[in-house]
Design a protein around this motif. Structure first.
Motif, mmCIF file in Angstrom:
data_model
loop_
_atom_site.group_PDB
_atom_site.id
_atom_site.type_symbol
_atom_site.label_atom_id
_atom_site.label_comp_id
_atom_site.label_asym_id
_atom_site.label_seq_id
_atom_site.Cartn_x
_atom_site.Cartn_y
_atom_site.Cartn_z
ATOM 1 N N LEU A 92 23.316 -28.646 96.581
ATOM 2 C CA LEU A 92 23.705 -27.540 95.371
ATOM 3 C C LEU A 92 23.089 -25.946 95.857
ATOM 4 C CD1 LEU A 92 22.377 -30.033 92.629
ATOM 5 C CD2 LEU A 92 24.631 -28.201 92.545
ATOM 6 N N THR A 93 21.330 -26.335 96.512
ATOM 7 C CA THR A 93 20.422 -25.123 96.747
ATOM 8 C C THR A 93 21.173 -24.585 97.999
ATOM 9 O OG1 THR A 93 18.503 -27.011 96.595
ATOM 10 C CG2 THR A 93 17.835 -25.138 98.324
ATOM 11 N N GLN A 94 21.917 -24.882 98.072
ATOM 12 C CA GLN A 94 22.926 -24.563 99.170
ATOM 13 C C GLN A 94 23.985 -23.542 98.735
ATOM 14 O OE1 GLN A 94 22.480 -23.926 102.702
ATOM 15 N NE2 GLN A 94 23.295 -22.115 102.583
ATOM 16 N N MET A 95 24.850 -23.810 97.796
ATOM 17 C CA MET A 95 25.277 -23.210 96.708
ATOM 18 C C MET A 95 24.945 -22.413 96.132
ATOM 19 S SD MET A 95 27.583 -26.375 95.985
ATOM 20 C CE MET A 95 28.610 -25.217 94.330
ATOM 21 N N PHE A 96 23.058 -22.583 95.225
ATOM 22 C CA PHE A 96 22.325 -20.940 95.102
ATOM 23 C C PHE A 96 22.212 -20.277 95.774
ATOM 24 C CE2 PHE A 96 18.592 -19.500 93.852
ATOM 25 C CZ PHE A 96 18.651 -19.059 92.221
ATOM 26 N N VAL A 97 21.883 -20.208 97.647
ATOM 27 C CA VAL A 97 21.193 -19.852 97.700
ATOM 28 C C VAL A 97 22.737 -18.629 98.409
ATOM 29 C CG1 VAL A 97 20.904 -19.195 100.293
ATOM 30 C CG2 VAL A 97 19.348 -21.240 99.020
ATOM 31 N N ASP A 98 23.661 -19.594 98.765
ATOM 32 C CA ASP A 98 25.272 -18.535 98.911
ATOM 33 C C ASP A 98 25.338 -18.026 98.144
ATOM 34 O OD1 ASP A 98 25.362 -19.992 101.667
ATOM 35 O OD2 ASP A 98 27.009 -21.346 100.548
ATOM 36 N N GLU A 100 23.248 -16.688 95.650
ATOM 37 C CA GLU A 100 22.591 -15.421 95.246
ATOM 38 C C GLU A 100 22.732 -14.086 96.564
ATOM 39 O OE1 GLU A 100 19.700 -14.620 94.171
ATOM 40 O OE2 GLU A 100 20.981 -15.861 92.614
ATOM 41 N N ILE A 101 23.166 -14.804 97.931
ATOM 42 C CA ILE A 101 23.437 -14.035 99.039
ATOM 43 C C ILE A 101 24.308 -13.177 98.344
ATOM 44 C CG2 ILE A 101 24.528 -14.061 101.375
ATOM 45 C CD1 ILE A 101 22.584 -16.451 102.059
ATOM 46 N N ASP A 102 25.845 -13.440 98.377
ATOM 47 C CA ASP A 102 26.900 -12.537 97.750
ATOM 48 C C ASP A 102 26.543 -11.923 96.374
ATOM 49 O OD1 ASP A 102 28.211 -14.330 99.434
ATOM 50 O OD2 ASP A 102 29.285 -15.790 98.373
ATOM 51 N N ASP A 103 26.072 -12.150 95.460
ATOM 52 C CA ASP A 103 25.512 -11.076 94.869
ATOM 53 C C ASP A 103 24.695 -10.389 95.109
ATOM 54 O OD1 ASP A 103 26.899 -13.107 92.833
ATOM 55 O OD2 ASP A 103 24.729 -13.838 91.880
ATOM 56 N N MET A 104 24.087 -10.383 96.013
ATOM 57 C CA MET A 104 23.591 -9.485 96.609
ATOM 58 C C MET A 104 24.710 -8.251 97.580
ATOM 59 S SD MET A 104 19.577 -10.931 97.399
ATOM 60 C CE MET A 104 18.573 -11.503 96.491
ATOM 61 N N ARG A 105 25.208 -9.038 98.078
ATOM 62 C CA ARG A 105 25.893 -7.990 98.677
ATOM 63 C C ARG A 105 26.837 -7.614 98.473
ATOM 64 N NH1 ARG A 105 28.116 -13.281 102.719
ATOM 65 N NH2 ARG A 105 26.401 -12.976 104.732
ATOM 66 N N TRP A 106 27.462 -7.872 97.446
ATOM 67 C CA TRP A 106 27.728 -7.317 96.247
ATOM 68 C C TRP A 106 27.451 -6.098 95.611
ATOM 69 C CZ3 TRP A 106 28.531 -5.610 91.040
ATOM 70 C CH2 TRP A 106 29.908 -5.111 90.259
ATOM 71 N N HIS A 131 15.249 -2.702 97.634
ATOM 72 C CA HIS A 131 14.323 -3.896 97.575
ATOM 73 C C HIS A 131 15.204 -5.285 96.967
ATOM 74 C CE1 HIS A 131 10.522 -2.416 96.312
ATOM 75 N NE2 HIS A 131 10.737 -1.554 95.239
ATOM 76 N N ILE A 132 16.422 -4.861 96.576
ATOM 77 C CA ILE A 132 17.446 -5.741 96.851
ATOM 78 C C ILE A 132 17.662 -6.176 98.297
ATOM 79 C CG2 ILE A 132 19.500 -6.486 96.116
ATOM 80 C CD1 ILE A 132 18.054 -6.980 93.965
ATOM 81 N N TYR A 133 17.894 -5.216 99.067
ATOM 82 C CA TYR A 133 18.220 -6.076 100.720
ATOM 83 C C TYR A 133 17.385 -6.395 101.181
ATOM 84 C CZ TYR A 133 19.367 -4.182 105.535
ATOM 85 O OH TYR A 133 19.269 -4.447 106.970
ATOM 86 N N GLU A 134 15.652 -5.896 101.035
ATOM 87 C CA GLU A 134 14.363 -6.422 101.683
ATOM 88 C C GLU A 134 14.651 -8.250 101.089
ATOM 89 O OE1 GLU A 134 11.608 -4.097 99.924
ATOM 90 O OE2 GLU A 134 12.090 -2.505 101.286
ATOM 91 N N LYS A 135 15.063 -8.467 99.786
ATOM 92 C CA LYS A 135 15.172 -9.912 99.230
ATOM 93 C C LYS A 135 16.539 -9.901 100.312
ATOM 94 C CE LYS A 135 13.430 -8.690 94.307
ATOM 95 N NZ LYS A 135 13.957 -9.262 93.017
ATOM 96 N N TYR A 136 17.110 -9.550 100.356
ATOM 97 C CA TYR A 136 18.601 -10.557 100.874
ATOM 98 C C TYR A 136 18.692 -10.655 102.281
ATOM 99 C CZ TYR A 136 23.296 -10.178 103.200
ATOM 100 O OH TYR A 136 23.894 -10.024 103.673
ATOM 101 N N GLU A 137 17.730 -9.558 102.838
ATOM 102 C CA GLU A 137 17.012 -10.135 104.455
ATOM 103 C C GLU A 137 16.575 -11.196 104.326
ATOM 104 O OE1 GLU A 137 17.957 -8.760 107.401
ATOM 105 O OE2 GLU A 137 20.032 -7.098 106.976
ATOM 106 N N ARG A 138 15.188 -10.944 103.267
ATOM 107 C CA ARG A 138 14.200 -12.046 103.160
ATOM 108 C C ARG A 138 14.908 -14.504 103.688
ATOM 109 N NH1 ARG A 138 11.300 -11.086 98.956
ATOM 110 N NH2 ARG A 138 12.442 -12.729 98.059
ATOM 111 N N ILE A 139 16.149 -13.588 102.729
ATOM 112 C CA ILE A 139 16.499 -15.144 102.490
ATOM 113 C C ILE A 139 17.104 -15.634 103.660
ATOM 114 C CG2 ILE A 139 17.952 -16.236 100.771
ATOM 115 C CD1 ILE A 139 17.605 -14.021 98.473
ATOM 116 N N LEU A 140 18.070 -14.717 104.001
ATOM 117 C CA LEU A 140 18.698 -14.474 105.050
ATOM 118 C C LEU A 140 18.269 -15.132 106.498
ATOM 119 C CD1 LEU A 140 21.547 -11.204 105.339
ATOM 120 C CD2 LEU A 140 21.778 -13.732 104.975
#
Length: 169
Positions: A92-98, A100-106, A131-140
């Protein structure tokens, strides 16, 4: 009076030996009585009570053994279930991260498309996207993933942002 004086001169070693001999005698008589009762197949209340206590002790021991086996099975089931829950949480954590990443990319790609198409965008939209891009990079980085899809979009956004800043929004 001499008789009374003689009584006060008791030799305690003789008394001790006499009491000890009496106790040994009683023990021998009781043992002999138990042997006779056992040979005749009789059962006294004391023997019956001892037998019942022994049987109760054996039943209790067997019950405890069964409880220990059940407890061991329950612990194994619990451990298995804990492992399943842990795996589900990881999934579930991996699904949530995926997600979030997809939403940020979109969101980043969509904003880059709007910018490249010349649609009007304000300064707050650019700041939000950065700011979304910075969060995106941090999550990656936290998940040991690589960015490969958003870099070009961020170049478009950054170039447009710099141009807007030059123009004074």
């Amino acid at each position: 009076m001499n008789e009374i004086a003689e009584l006060t001169k008791i030799d305690f070693s003789y008394v001790f030996i006499a009491v000890f001999a009496i106790l040994i005698g009683i023990k021998v008589i009781v043992s002999l009585f138990e042997w006779v009762v056992d040979k005749l197949g009789l059962e006294t209340k004391w023997m019956r009570s001892q037998r019942r206590e022994h049987e109760l002790l054996i039943r209790t021991s067997q019950g405890l053994t069964e409880l220990q086996k059940e407890h061991k099975k329950d612990v194994e089931r619990s451990d298995r279930r804990d492992e399943e829950i842990s795996a589900d949480i990881k999934k579930l954590t991996q699904m949530f991260v995926d997600k979030e990443i997809d939403d940020m990319r979109w969101e980043i790609n969509n904003f880059a498309t709007n910018v490249s198409e010349g649609k009007p965008c304000n300064k707050d939209s650019f700041t939000h996207c950065i700011h979304i891009y910075e969060k995106y990079e941090r999550i990656l980085k936290e998940n040991n993933l690589e960015n490969g899809e958003v870099e070009i979009s961020m170049e478009i956004i950054n170039d447009a942002y710099k141009q807007k800043l030059k123009e004074g929004f």
